[in-house]
Write an enzyme that holds these catalytic residues in place. Structure first.
Site, PDB file in Angstrom:
ATOM      1  N   PRO A 178       0.815  -1.218   0.000  1.00 36.24           N
ATOM      2  CA  PRO A 178       0.000   0.000   0.000  1.00 36.24           C
ATOM      3  C   PRO A 178       0.852   1.274   0.000  1.00 36.24           C
ATOM      4  CG  PRO A 178      -0.293  -1.255   2.053  1.00 36.24           C
ATOM      5  CD  PRO A 178       0.550  -2.088   1.148  1.00 36.24           C
ATOM      6  N   GLU A 231       1.822  -7.764   8.381  1.00 37.17           N
ATOM      7  CA  GLU A 231       1.736  -6.299   8.358  1.00 37.17           C
ATOM      8  C   GLU A 231       2.609  -5.657   7.285  1.00 37.17           C
ATOM      9  OE1 GLU A 231      -0.954  -7.079  10.627  1.00 37.17           O
ATOM     10  OE2 GLU A 231      -0.643  -4.922  10.411  1.00 37.17           O
ATOM     11  N   ARG A 277      -5.016  -8.751 -20.442  1.00 35.46           N
ATOM     12  CA  ARG A 277      -6.003  -8.377 -21.464  1.00 35.46           C
ATOM     13  C   ARG A 277      -5.450  -7.392 -22.490  1.00 35.46           C
ATOM     14  NH1 ARG A 277      -8.508  -3.664 -20.650  1.00 35.46           N
ATOM     15  NH2 ARG A 277     -10.472  -4.180 -21.678  1.00 35.46           N
ATOM     16  N   ASP A 298     -11.527   1.394 -24.489  1.00 33.42           N
ATOM     17  CA  ASP A 298     -12.156   1.411 -23.176  1.00 33.42           C
ATOM     18  C   ASP A 298     -11.612   2.525 -22.273  1.00 33.42           C
ATOM     19  OD1 ASP A 298      -9.787   0.294 -22.419  1.00 33.42           O
ATOM     20  OD2 ASP A 298     -10.628  -1.689 -21.995  1.00 33.42           O
TER      21      ASP A 298
HETATM   22  N1  ADE Z   1      -1.059  -5.033  -0.026  1.00 27.62           N
HETATM   23  C1  ADE Z   1      -1.938  -4.649   0.917  1.00 27.62           C
HETATM   24  N2  ADE Z   1      -2.688  -3.620   0.509  1.00 27.62           N
HETATM   25  C2  ADE Z   1      -2.274  -3.325  -0.752  1.00 27.62           C
HETATM   26  C3  ADE Z   1      -2.662  -2.364  -1.715  1.00 27.62           C
HETATM   27  N3  ADE Z   1      -3.619  -1.461  -1.487  1.00 27.62           N
HETATM   28  N4  ADE Z   1      -2.018  -2.352  -2.893  1.00 27.62           N
HETATM   29  C4  ADE Z   1      -1.031  -3.243  -3.147  1.00 27.62           C
HETATM   30  N5  ADE Z   1      -0.625  -4.161  -2.273  1.00 27.62           N
HETATM   31  C5  ADE Z   1      -1.234  -4.217  -1.089  1.00 27.62           C
END
Ligand code: ADE
Length: 228
Positions: free
Chosen positions: A89, A116, A153, A168
């Site tokens: 993230p 985590e 794709r 698209d």
């Molecule tokens: N791992 C946990 N959350 C994630 C996210 N939002 N994007 C990519 N990998 C992740």
């Protein structure tokens, strides 16, 4: 052939999504191969431990560097020149442009974490850190699957109609797709816009472009293809 590898503790996560629809057909046609590498196979201790608690304290467990880095090395050996992407993230946002960029490579390797997150030192062994969006998934696997699907794709020869990928959402300067309608002409009192039934192709194209532009404005697609 385009090669994708996933480094994961849950190889089975990918089985059923890749056995459906477009990814399935692409794999069967020999356009793409997806191989999973089990990170746990690279654990060296008696209990095959791949996670540990964070230095400095705090909740949760982190992926240990040893097994993950060994798995990355195996992936690089199997597919020399592969582009290694960590799903996290805290990475940069995945976009359609990124998906297109990946199709130009001969191979990508998607590193999925659990717990985590990763020991920070693992970042030195990957080429890029990618996030799907500003939310936290239980692991990198769902994110890797989205990356895989969006790349597959776009590979030449995967989609039946070569026009559909070009037309698209997002493909054209970041503008969102226009609204689409199919039969019936009226559904629960909601009618298909008259212009689409007019047979006037110039007018239809104009309508579609203006719809796409106002949608992009409304939904705030960042910066591109429309007036601020
Ligand atoms: N791992 C946990 N959350 C994630 C996210 N939002 N994007 C990519 N990998 C992740």
């Amino acid at each position: 052939m385009f090669h994708a590898q996933v480094l994961t503790l849950f190889p089975e996560f990918f089985d059923s999504p890749l056995a459906c629809s477009i990814p399935k057909r692409a794999i069967e046609a020999g356009i793409v191969a997806v191989d999973a590498i089990q990170i746990r196979d690279f654990a060296t201790d008696r209990h095959s431990k791949v996670d540990d608690s964070p230095y400095g304290g705090g909740p949760g467990m982190l992926m240990k560097p040893g097994p993950v880095v060994a798995a990355i090395r195996e992936a690089r050996q199997r597919q020399p020149g592969t582009h290694v992407v960590m799903l996290t993230p805290s990475g940069s946002r995945f976009t359609q442009a990124k998906a297109l960029e990946y199709t130009e490579k001969s191979s990508i390797t998607l590193l999925c974490g659990r717990y985590e997150g990763f020991d920070e030192r693992i970042c030195d062994y990957v080429d890029e850190e990618i996030s799907l969006g500003d939310y936290v998934l239980s692991g990198g696997e769902p994110a890797a699957l989205c990356v895989l699907d969006s790349v597959i794709r776009l590979l030449p020869e995967v989609l039946g109609s070569p026009e559909s990928a070009v037309l698209d959402s997002f493909s054209e300067e970041g503008i969102l797709d226009w609204p689409h309608y199919t039969r019936p002409e009226e559904f629960e009192g909601k009618r298909v816009p008259d212009v689409l039934l007019s047979g006037n192709h110039a007018k239809i194209e104009q309508w579609r472009k203006s719809q796409a532009a106002s949608r992009s404005r409304q939904r705030d697609v960042k910066g591109k293809g429309h007036d601020e």
